[in-house]
Design a protein around this motif. Structure first.
Motif, PDB file in Angstrom:
ATOM      1  N   MET A  53      46.757  32.869  35.629  1.00 54.16           N
ATOM      2  CA  MET A  53      45.832  32.976  36.760  1.00 54.16           C
ATOM      3  C   MET A  53      45.988  34.351  37.405  1.00 54.16           C
ATOM      4  SD  MET A  53      45.507  30.539  40.156  1.00 54.16           S
ATOM      5  CE  MET A  53      46.799  31.150  41.240  1.00 54.16           C
ATOM      6  N   VAL A  54      44.862  34.979  37.737  1.00 50.01           N
ATOM      7  CA  VAL A  54      44.884  36.295  38.403  1.00 50.01           C
ATOM      8  C   VAL A  54      44.394  36.108  39.834  1.00 50.01           C
ATOM      9  CG1 VAL A  54      43.975  38.635  38.407  1.00 50.01           C
ATOM     10  CG2 VAL A  54      44.453  37.483  36.236  1.00 50.01           C
ATOM     11  N   MET A  55      45.239  36.420  40.811  1.00 52.00           N
ATOM     12  CA  MET A  55      44.929  36.057  42.192  1.00 52.00           C
ATOM     13  C   MET A  55      44.003  37.020  42.926  1.00 52.00           C
ATOM     14  SD  MET A  55      48.330  34.175  43.508  1.00 52.00           S
ATOM     15  CE  MET A  55      49.415  35.552  43.357  1.00 52.00           C
ATOM     16  N   ASN A  56      43.973  38.288  42.498  1.00 52.85           N
ATOM     17  CA  ASN A  56      43.078  39.243  43.158  1.00 52.85           C
ATOM     18  C   ASN A  56      42.135  39.882  42.161  1.00 52.85           C
ATOM     19  OD1 ASN A  56      44.333  39.592  46.073  1.00 52.85           O
ATOM     20  ND2 ASN A  56      46.000  39.530  44.598  1.00 52.85           N
ATOM     21  N   PRO A  57      41.123  39.135  41.720  1.00 54.22           N
ATOM     22  CA  PRO A  57      40.209  39.729  40.744  1.00 54.22           C
ATOM     23  C   PRO A  57      39.432  40.852  41.421  1.00 54.22           C
ATOM     24  CG  PRO A  57      39.346  37.641  41.529  1.00 54.22           C
ATOM     25  CD  PRO A  57      40.703  37.796  42.135  1.00 54.22           C
ATOM     26  N   GLU A  58      39.243  41.956  40.705  1.00 51.71           N
ATOM     27  CA  GLU A  58      38.496  43.082  41.252  1.00 51.71           C
ATOM     28  C   GLU A  58      37.364  43.409  40.300  1.00 51.71           C
ATOM     29  OE1 GLU A  58      41.874  45.531  43.690  1.00 51.71           O
ATOM     30  OE2 GLU A  58      41.919  45.716  41.522  1.00 51.71           O
ATOM     31  N   GLU A  59      36.315  43.990  40.864  1.00 54.32           N
ATOM     32  CA  GLU A  59      35.120  44.284  40.072  1.00 54.32           C
ATOM     33  C   GLU A  59      35.480  44.992  38.764  1.00 54.32           C
ATOM     34  OE1 GLU A  59      31.486  44.081  41.556  1.00 54.32           O
ATOM     35  OE2 GLU A  59      31.308  43.863  39.387  1.00 54.32           O
ATOM     36  N   ASN A  60      36.294  46.066  38.867  1.00 58.04           N
ATOM     37  CA  ASN A  60      36.527  46.849  37.645  1.00 58.04           C
ATOM     38  C   ASN A  60      37.555  46.227  36.701  1.00 58.04           C
ATOM     39  OD1 ASN A  60      38.847  47.442  38.961  1.00 58.04           O
ATOM     40  ND2 ASN A  60      38.309  49.563  39.442  1.00 58.04           N
ATOM     41  N   GLY A  61      38.121  45.091  37.067  1.00 60.61           N
ATOM     42  CA  GLY A  61      39.039  44.430  36.141  1.00 60.61           C
ATOM     43  C   GLY A  61      38.411  43.208  35.485  1.00 60.61           C
ATOM     44  N   MET A  62      37.153  42.922  35.865  1.00 59.37           N
ATOM     45  CA  MET A  62      36.536  41.659  35.421  1.00 59.37           C
ATOM     46  C   MET A  62      36.314  41.585  33.916  1.00 59.37           C
ATOM     47  SD  MET A  62      35.948  39.028  37.170  1.00 59.37           S
ATOM     48  CE  MET A  62      36.069  38.479  38.855  1.00 59.37           C
ATOM     49  N   ASP A  63      35.895  42.695  33.314  1.00 57.23           N
ATOM     50  CA  ASP A  63      35.623  42.656  31.873  1.00 57.23           C
ATOM     51  C   ASP A  63      36.921  42.440  31.091  1.00 57.23           C
ATOM     52  OD1 ASP A  63      32.846  43.041  32.175  1.00 57.23           O
ATOM     53  OD2 ASP A  63      33.207  45.163  32.573  1.00 57.23           O
ATOM     54  N   ALA A  64      37.963  43.150  31.529  1.00 58.64           N
ATOM     55  CA  ALA A  64      39.267  42.974  30.876  1.00 58.64           C
ATOM     56  C   ALA A  64      39.738  41.533  31.055  1.00 58.64           C
ATOM     57  CB  ALA A  64      40.289  43.938  31.468  1.00 58.64           C
TER      58      ALA A  64
END
Ligand SMILES: *Cc1c(COP(=O)(O)O)cnc(C)c1O
Length: 527
Positions: free
Chosen positions: A237-248
């Protein structure tokens, strides 16, 4: 014994007589991106099997090399013994064997694994070429007389002498302690955010995966990607998803925490970008705000949220969760109960609207200890996995995972009235002995510990800091303690509780652990 028809009584009594195989495995960063596991003190099939299991736990490199000495067992047939070893290495997927010793040379035809053989350690060292080792896990396993510590030294990366020792057995002990406190079937999510509270990334995750934690949680997508690249296959689980990490996030099969409508549409956009190749459903975790007032959906959001989710066929809600603001504090129990009740109500409404069951979880470390009736389907274990509890009773059941150690660089005697360090802030009242150690605020040791507020342990004695903490160094007043240059100094560890240091620094252990700089080498050991 079951297979051979022994009864439970005999089995139980014989089990008590089993002796642990004495060994201590150490894993360190090696040259050229290698991980080096050192076990240069014994060589027998039993301890080799344990060391190989530890090597196989290391998913960060595909290539696994074993540097092995002759076995020093006299009993039995040599050919049989080395045949058994050869099969063991193949079964464990070892990709290269370097055999050292006359007996291994003699039986080299038994080994089908690529590699080479040397009659002795000296010959190996003479032909050693650092370029032959890169991006692989290397197990160095030899009987003491082969002096494999010389090989270990060549393969290890140099660094300064302050190290954070991470005891993986203690980590496993703490994991199992908390598992024993869970209801059967309750899952355990291990928090490995912020470099596993400062103690490491894949090294910790590999151990947790091997010992079957159910879930991992990280703060940012980058941390999850690093674990995936190191071969970790547990759900994350990733707790702080960010726009530029979404594709990864999608590419690496990481599961975002969705805490508001903005993050939900961010995810929807990423799914659309990926669309054609996306086959499996994207799993998400919904964060509810029940009183912490940090991140999360509120009661009023549940209906529109459920409506949106029902229309998004690509998304499956894996879990719904909330976070407690003061689970360790008895003075806040009424508030905590209120948070738990609120969570139950919101989670119920959500699952009813979604029409399928999802995992629910709200307890952190202190919550697991103090609110065992609210485990729901999963708990999130953080700081206590690393051996720290706010409950003195529980603290006794936990083992210390991390110890910060260094060694004395120089010792000098100064006269009464002399001062130590910057700003001359510490003055010797009498003739004093000062030890300088290579650890400072750039390593994560707060300047607040200067001038006697911080204490460390030298040869079993607790000694105060003299003067201000410098960037890379600290001075200790070791007057009256017998010590030599090179002696070990414990900043915190099992006999120097980190909680005491935290008090002196006016903070909590979380901040100390996560603040230990990355230049401090982590050493992992398993006994
Ligand atoms: C860090 C964290 C935890 C773990 O908390 P501990 O007090 O370390 O057990 C649990 N849940 C969330 C959401 C967190 O951010």
């Amino acid at each position: 014994m079951l297979l051979m028809g022994y009864g439970p009584d005999v089995t139980a009594s014989r089990m008590l007589r089993l002796q642990p195989v004495a060994m201590r495995l150490e894993m360190k960063e090696g040259i050229n991106g290698c991980s080096v596991i050192n076990d240069a003190y014994s060589s027998d099939p039993e301890s080799l099997a344990i060391a190989l299991d530890f090597l196989v736990q290391q998913n960060q490199h595909e290539r696994r090399t074993v540097i092995l000495s002759d076995m020093l067992q006299n009993a039995g047939n040599e050919e049989e013994l080395y045949g058994q070893i050869a099969r063991m290495l193949i079964n464990k997927g070892i990709t290269r064997l370097i055999g050292i010793g006359p007996a291994l040379c003699k039986h080299k035809k038994l080994f089908e694994i690529p590699g080479g053989f040397c009659p002795g350690t000296d010959e190996f060292l003479k032909s050693f070429h650092p370029g032959d080792f890169h991006d692989e896990s290397i197990l160095i396993k030899g009987a003491r007389i082969f002096g494999f510590e010389r090989i270990n030294k060549l393969l290890q990366q140099r660094s300064h002498e302050t190290v954070l020792e991470v005891n993986l057995n203690a980590l496993v002990h703490n994991l199992n302690y908390f598992r024993s406190r869970l209801n059967p079937g309750t899952k355990l999510m291990a928090m490995v955010k912020a470099f596993s509270y400062g103690s490491g990334s894949f090294e910790i995750a590999n151990t947790l995966e091997w010992h079957r934690a159910d879930y991992l949680a990280v703060a940012y997508a980058d941390e999850g990607v690093e674990l995936r690249k190191a071969g970790i296959s547990l759900p994350i689980m990733v707790m702080n998803p960010e726009e530029n990490g979404m594709d990864a996030m999608l590419r690496y099969n990481l599961e975002p925490e969705i805490y508001n409508f903005r993050t939900l549409s961010m995810l929807a956009r990423a799914i659309k970008r990926k669309s054609d190749s996306q086959t499996a459903a994207v799993k998400i975790h919904l964060k509810l705000d029940t009183g912490m007032h940090r991140l999360g959906f509120e009661s009023i959001d549940i209906k529109p949220l459920a409506d949106q989710l029902c229309a998004m066929k690509e998304i499956t809600v894996q879990s719904v969760f909330s976070h407690l603001a003061g689970s360790e504090d008895p003075g806040m129990d009424a508030f905590t109960r209120q948070q738990i009740d609120c969570f139950r109500t919101m989670a119920d409404e959500l699952t009813k609207r979604l029409g399928y069951p999802v995992l629910r979880h709200i307890l952190n470390s202190a919550g697991i200890n103090r609110f065992p009736d609210s485990q729901f389907e999963m708990v999130r274990l953080g700081i206590s996995l690393y051996g720290i509890s706010t409950d003195p009773g529980e603290q006794k059941s936990l083992e210390t995972v991390s110890s910060l150690k260094t060694s004395i660089s120089q010792i000098k005697t100064i006269g009464a009235g002399d001062t130590v360090g910057y700003n001359r802030s510490w003055k010797a009242e009498k003739e004093s002995v000062i030890a300088t150690i290579p650890v400072g605020y750039a390593d994560g040791l707060s300047r607040r510990l200067g001038n006697g507020r911080g204490k460390m342990m030298v040869n079993g004695h607790i000694v105060p800091v003299a003067g201000n903490i410098c960037m890379d160094m600290t001075m200790l007043d070791i007057t009256g303690v017998s010590a030599n240059e090179g002696d070990e100094v414990v900043v915190f560890g099992s006999e120097m509780p980190i909680t005491r240091l935290a008090e002196a620094m006016d903070t909590i252990p979380y901040e100390i652990l996560t603040g230990i700089s990355r230049r401090v080498k982590r050493i992992y050991f398993q006994e």
